[in-house]
Write an enzyme that holds these catalytic residues in place. Structure first.
Site, PDB file in Angstrom:
ATOM      1  N   THR A 105       0.821  -1.195   0.000  1.00 13.31           N
ATOM      2  CA  THR A 105       0.000   0.000   0.000  1.00 13.31           C
ATOM      3  C   THR A 105       0.857   1.247   0.000  1.00 13.31           C
ATOM      4  O   THR A 105       1.811   1.380   0.767  1.00 13.31           O
ATOM      5  CB  THR A 105      -0.933   0.041   1.228  1.00 13.31           C
ATOM      6  OG1 THR A 105      -0.139   0.029   2.395  1.00 13.31           O
ATOM      7  CG2 THR A 105      -1.864  -1.152   1.248  1.00 13.31           C
ATOM      8  N   SER A 137       0.017   4.026   1.084  1.00 11.68           N
ATOM      9  CA  SER A 137      -0.253   4.837   2.268  1.00 11.68           C
ATOM     10  C   SER A 137       0.494   4.347   3.501  1.00 11.68           C
ATOM     11  O   SER A 137       0.396   4.942   4.561  1.00 11.68           O
ATOM     12  CB  SER A 137      -1.758   4.836   2.566  1.00 11.68           C
ATOM     13  OG  SER A 137      -2.209   3.526   2.830  1.00 11.68           O
ATOM     14  N   CYS A 138       1.258   3.260   3.368  1.00 10.23           N
ATOM     15  CA  CYS A 138       1.872   2.661   4.548  1.00 10.23           C
ATOM     16  C   CYS A 138       3.178   3.334   4.921  1.00 10.23           C
ATOM     17  O   CYS A 138       3.755   3.028   5.940  1.00 10.23           O
ATOM     18  CB  CYS A 138       2.125   1.169   4.320  1.00 10.23           C
ATOM     19  SG  CYS A 138       3.375   0.862   3.060  1.00 10.23           S
ATOM     20  N   GLY A 139       3.671   4.236   4.088  1.00  8.33           N
ATOM     21  CA  GLY A 139       4.933   4.880   4.360  1.00  8.33           C
ATOM     22  C   GLY A 139       6.113   4.141   3.769  1.00  8.33           C
ATOM     23  O   GLY A 139       7.247   4.591   3.871  1.00  8.33           O
ATOM     24  N   VAL A 140       5.883   2.985   3.155  1.00 12.98           N
ATOM     25  CA  VAL A 140       6.945   2.245   2.474  1.00 12.98           C
ATOM     26  C   VAL A 140       6.787   2.496   0.986  1.00 12.98           C
ATOM     27  O   VAL A 140       5.915   1.944   0.351  1.00 12.98           O
ATOM     28  CB  VAL A 140       6.849   0.737   2.772  1.00 12.98           C
ATOM     29  CG1 VAL A 140       7.987  -0.009   2.106  1.00 12.98           C
ATOM     30  CG2 VAL A 140       6.883   0.507   4.268  1.00 12.98           C
TER      31      VAL A 140
END
Length: 282
Positions: free
Chosen positions: A120, A122-125
């Site tokens: 995702t 949006s996960c920051g990865v």
């Protein structure tokens, strides 16, 4: 069969030009599906909840198989021993549970089950980290799969072909679709779902069951936009031509470029944009 499970008729009041009318309307059904994994040697079997996804009922085994594959938890259909449904009363709703049992000698890659490993945006990865993670777990990323191509006349005909296969969308207008075509325009597989990611997981799950992977001699058509997650799932299955009716995201373009995937967006009529690897379009 899918259409019967996926559609609900409800009474509505429709207004047209200030005039109301009472009638029934078809809406797409959305229900939760919990995916459980059963694994380990016969004397020490473990059951673990992997994910809960909101989906359109139907093709649940394909959805579970495709999800586990595109998450890197399993490698192929031979990893699977059995897939079984369970139905559990959950408050006022019926929650659907599907349990996937692995062969006793298969060790699942459960570090990928937290859903924030790479899937995702949006996960920051993001960026290189997420792309390298996909490269680590993908089965086909080291293979040379650059011989696929499709003509412009075939390409522009695909949305019309897809629309003829979207039975539930025609009834409700509320579903996403993922479709697999041959380079000559033959329809190979079509799956629909309220979630665009579920539709692609169902498609890839069906391809796994039919022993079609890698899908490097096919064209993937998405009924909506091309997100990072959809390109990631396609890359896991060896797909090298992705066509979207809508727009791609920036990270989707970056990922397609990294994996030498031809990514096309805004396919409408005779118009489209080629974002990466244009050499496959004839």
């Amino acid at each position: 069969m899918m259409a019967n499970k996926a559609v609900l008729q409800i009474p509505v009041t429709r207004f047209i030009n200030g005039t109301s009318q009472e009638l029934n309307d078809a809406i797409a059904i959305e229900e939760p599906l919990e995916i459980r994994l059963d694994y380990g040697p016969s004397e020490f079997r473990k059951v673990q909840n992997i994910s809960v996804t909101m989906r359109t009922p139907g093709n649940d085994a394909e959805l579970a198989l495709g999800f586990l594959f595109t998450e890197g938890i399993i490698k192929n259909a031979q990893d699977i021993k059995q897939v079984a449904h369970f139905f559990i009363a959950c408050a006022e709703n019926k929650e659907n549970v599907i349990q996937v049992s692995l062969a006793e000698d298969i060790i699942p890659h459960l570090q990928n089950t937290e859903r924030n490993f790479y899937t995702t945006s949006s996960c920051g990865v993001c960026g290189k980290g997420s792309i390298n993670a996909i490269r680590t777990v993908s089965t086909f990323n080291n293979e040379v799969m650059d011989e696929n191509s499709v003509g412009i006349d075939i390409l522009t005909s695909l949305p019309d072909i897809l629309s003829r296969h979207q039975k539930v969308f025609a009834d409700t207008g509320g579903l996403h679709a993922s479709a697999l075509f041959s380079p000559t325009g033959d329809s190979l597989l079509v799956r629909e779902d309220v979630g665009r990611h579920n539709a692609l997981d169902k498609l890839i799950g069906a391809a796994i069951e039919l022993d079609m992977l890698p899908l490097n001699q096919s064209v993937l058509l998405l009924s909506g936009r091309a997100s990072f997650e959809l390109v990631q799932k396609a890359a896991m299955a060896g797909i090298n031509i992705i066509v979207a009716v809508g727009a791609p995201s920036s990270l989707a373009v970056q990922l397609a470029a990294e994996f030498n995937i031809t990514l096309i967006g805004f396919l409408r009529g005779q118009r489209f944009n080629i974002y990466t690897a244009p050499h496959r379009i004839l």
